[in-house]
Every structure is written in C-alpha cells, then in structure tokens.
Design a protein around this motif. Structure first.
Motif, PDB file in Angstrom:
ATOM      1  N   ALA A   1       0.810  -1.058  -0.062  1.00 57.07           N
ATOM      2  CA  ALA A   1       0.108  -0.033  -0.022  1.00 57.07           C
ATOM      3  C   ALA A   1       0.931   1.109  -0.118  1.00 57.07           C
ATOM      4  O   ALA A   1       2.047   1.245   0.756  1.00 57.07           O
ATOM      5  CB  ALA A   1      -0.924  -0.018   1.126  1.00 57.07           C
ATOM      6  N   TRP A   2       0.413   2.155  -0.625  1.00 53.19           N
ATOM      7  CA  TRP A   2       1.198   3.596  -0.723  1.00 53.19           C
ATOM      8  C   TRP A   2       0.359   4.691  -1.146  1.00 53.19           C
ATOM      9  O   TRP A   2      -0.598   4.753  -1.666  1.00 53.19           O
ATOM     10  CB  TRP A   2       2.104   3.333  -1.941  1.00 53.19           C
ATOM     11  CG  TRP A   2       1.655   2.519  -3.069  1.00 53.19           C
ATOM     12  CD1 TRP A   2       1.694   1.016  -3.400  1.00 53.19           C
ATOM     13  CD2 TRP A   2       1.116   2.950  -4.379  1.00 53.19           C
ATOM     14  NE1 TRP A   2       1.249   0.619  -4.433  1.00 53.19           N
ATOM     15  CE2 TRP A   2       0.943   2.026  -5.087  1.00 53.19           C
ATOM     16  CE3 TRP A   2       1.000   4.236  -4.657  1.00 53.19           C
ATOM     17  CZ2 TRP A   2       0.183   2.197  -6.396  1.00 53.19           C
ATOM     18  CZ3 TRP A   2       0.160   4.333  -6.049  1.00 53.19           C
ATOM     19  CH2 TRP A   2      -0.078   3.276  -6.908  1.00 53.19           C
ATOM     20  N   ALA A   3       1.025   6.030  -0.582  1.00 53.14           N
ATOM     21  CA  ALA A   3       0.422   7.001  -1.088  1.00 53.14           C
ATOM     22  C   ALA A   3       0.891   7.347  -2.620  1.00 53.14           C
ATOM     23  O   ALA A   3       1.739   7.270  -3.125  1.00 53.14           O
ATOM     24  CB  ALA A   3       1.005   8.205  -0.367  1.00 53.14           C
ATOM     25  N   ASP A   4      -0.214   7.899  -3.275  1.00 53.53           N
ATOM     26  CA  ASP A   4      -0.189   8.303  -4.659  1.00 53.53           C
ATOM     27  C   ASP A   4      -0.168   9.997  -4.841  1.00 53.53           C
ATOM     28  O   ASP A   4      -1.098  10.430  -4.839  1.00 53.53           O
ATOM     29  CB  ASP A   4      -1.448   7.828  -5.458  1.00 53.53           C
ATOM     30  CG  ASP A   4      -1.303   7.994  -6.930  1.00 53.53           C
ATOM     31  OD1 ASP A   4      -0.443   8.792  -7.248  1.00 53.53           O
ATOM     32  OD2 ASP A   4      -2.098   7.216  -7.344  1.00 53.53           O
ATOM     33  N   PRO A   5       1.247  10.533  -5.092  1.00 55.48           N
ATOM     34  CA  PRO A   5       1.200  11.932  -5.046  1.00 55.48           C
ATOM     35  C   PRO A   5       0.786  12.432  -6.447  1.00 55.48           C
ATOM     36  O   PRO A   5       0.294  13.371  -6.272  1.00 55.48           O
ATOM     37  CB  PRO A   5       2.759  12.177  -5.052  1.00 55.48           C
ATOM     38  CG  PRO A   5       3.398  10.924  -5.440  1.00 55.48           C
ATOM     39  CD  PRO A   5       2.589   9.718  -4.826  1.00 55.48           C
ATOM     40  N   TYR A   6       0.943  11.736  -7.170  1.00 52.58           N
ATOM     41  CA  TYR A   6       0.240  12.144  -8.515  1.00 52.58           C
ATOM     42  C   TYR A   6      -1.295  12.171  -8.534  1.00 52.58           C
ATOM     43  O   TYR A   6      -1.771  13.473  -8.930  1.00 52.58           O
ATOM     44  CB  TYR A   6       0.772  11.156 -10.007  1.00 52.58           C
ATOM     45  CG  TYR A   6       0.133  11.651 -11.010  1.00 52.58           C
ATOM     46  CD1 TYR A   6       0.369  13.091 -11.811  1.00 52.58           C
ATOM     47  CD2 TYR A   6      -1.177  11.168 -11.576  1.00 52.58           C
ATOM     48  CE1 TYR A   6      -0.215  13.339 -13.067  1.00 52.58           C
ATOM     49  CE2 TYR A   6      -1.724  11.440 -13.006  1.00 52.58           C
ATOM     50  CZ  TYR A   6      -0.986  12.467 -13.594  1.00 52.58           C
ATOM     51  OH  TYR A   6      -1.730  12.907 -14.697  1.00 52.58           O
TER      52      TYR A   6
END
Length: 248
Positions: free
Chosen positions: A84-89
């Motif tokens: 799981a990860w943060a999606d900056p775009y």
C-alpha cells in the motif's frame, strides 16, 4: 492495510490455485488525511523472487477495498503480498483540477506538478522519460494559459504512463502469505470409480471365481477415457481387516 485475501487462518494454511488460474488478491487500504492511496499485489514465485506486480483497483465504492488478479504459471509453493502506498500524482491531479480552473493557488499547483514530472522523468525506461520532461517544461511556461499548462500533465500520455508505473510514497508491505499452486487437474475433473477385483473377474468350473487384477483394469482405460472421464479412482486393492476377507 487490513483484511488481506485469500488468507486462511492468518496464513497458517495456504490458499490454493492451479497453474494459469487468475487469483483475486484483495485488501482494505486506507490512510489518514486526504491524500490519494494506491496498492499493488506482488506475486512471489517458488524461488522466492518477485514474479509479477499488478496494480490494484478500488472495488465497492466507499469500502476502501482494493483488488487485483495474479496468475501463477508453474506448480509449487508460491506467496503473495500487498503493498500500500500514497499516490502523490493522483493527489496533485485531484487538487489541481479544482484549484487551477477556480484561479486558486494556480502557480503553486503548477509548480508542484512540474516537480512531480521531474521526479517521474528520473526513473523508468529512457524512452518513457521524454513525455515527463515535456510536461514539466509546459507546466513551468508562464506564457501559456493555466489550462494549457495543466493539461500537459493531466491528459494524454502522462496519466497512462503513471497508471502503469506510478509514483509511490510511504510504501507499506504486508506479510507474505502462502499460495499452493497445483496442476490443472486439481481444480476439476470427472472421476470414474473402479473395483479392481470385479473388473475382469471370471468364473471357471475348475477353480471357481477368479478376481480381476490391475492388468484387467488397465485393459478398460481406453473405454473409460472415451466416456469423457479423466481420473480413475481405485477402491482398495489390498485386504482390510480380517472379517469377510477376500483372498489370501
């Protein structure tokens, strides 16, 4: 992240599949704040190396559930995990699409977008870097209308490239869970039950009844296959217990 599937007894027992079967991997993924999140399902081969990584997609609106399908291609003990990860775009695109048309923090949003394009241009295959460099240059060009500058990173090739190979921040990895992969016949098959002592049995006046054997059973395999069966199941061929025992 929580509620990863398919997991049996917390991973004590493996989930099961067959070669070439698409296995749905799911997880509940969430993050504090308003940043967009993403998730990846990673399939690990019997050799312990990552076999494939598939971007997960939301399923069930409002449930924070994500899902992807992975496909093992060989028999063995595989594993899978969820990242799981943060999606900056996606976070930037959501905010910029609201603020730029409204004239709010326009230069700030476009500058932030250019910085993301620089980051994307610094990785991946060389042939895919030029679209990001071009988008970064357009985003910084103050001579162009804000809508045109925004479109350089919000439309066309850039979103497709970042969908396939996203920018990932604050990556969190789950434990690796077992997946037992068997041959295709383990999934489904038509079984034909055979009583070996009955198949090929014959009565001879001189010796009485003579039981069938494995050789007499084998003589009927082609007949069984012609009926559409693909598994032959043999009842016990050896004596069990002593009561009513047949044979020696």
């Amino acid at each position: 992240m929580t509620k990863i599937t398919p997991v049996r007894e917390g991973g004590r027992w493996p989930a099961k599949a067959v070669v070439g079967e698409a296995v749905p991997v799911g997880a509940t993924v969430f993050k504090e704040g308003h940043d967009a999140v993403g998730a990846t399902a990673v399939l690990i081969g019997p050799d312990g190396k990552a076999h494939s990584a598939v971007r997960m997609h939301p399923v069930g609106q409002g449930l924070d559930r994500w899902e992807a399908w992975v496909v093992p291609d060989a028999v063995g003990r595989w594993q899978f995990r969820v990242e799981a990860w943060a999606d900056p775009y996606a976070t930037w695109l959501h905010d910029a699409a609201i603020k730029v048309p409204a004239g709010i923090d326009v230069e700030l949003m476009l500058t932030a977008g250019a910085a993301l394009m620089d980051q994307a241009a610094g990785r991946g295959p060389a042939a895919q870097r030029e679209p990001f460099r071009t988008a970064a240059a357009v985003l910084r060009d103050t001579k162009l209308p804000p809508a045109v500058r925004l479109a350089a990173a919000a439309e066309g090739t850039v979103p497709a490239l970042l969908q396939a190979n996203p920018l990932r921040q604050q990556v969190t990895k789950s434990a690796a869970y077992p997946l037992q992969v068997d041959r295709e016949r383990a999934l489904v098959g038509a079984w034909y039950e055979v009583f070996p002592r009955s198949v090929g049995a014959a009565f001879k006046p001189s010796t009485g009844w003579q039981s069938g054997t494995l050789r007499t059973c084998a003589a009927g395999l082609d007949r069984i296959a012609a009926m559409g069966f693909d598994v032959v199941y043999l009842t016990p061929v050896h004596p069990i217990g002593t009561t009513f025992r047949k044979g020696r």
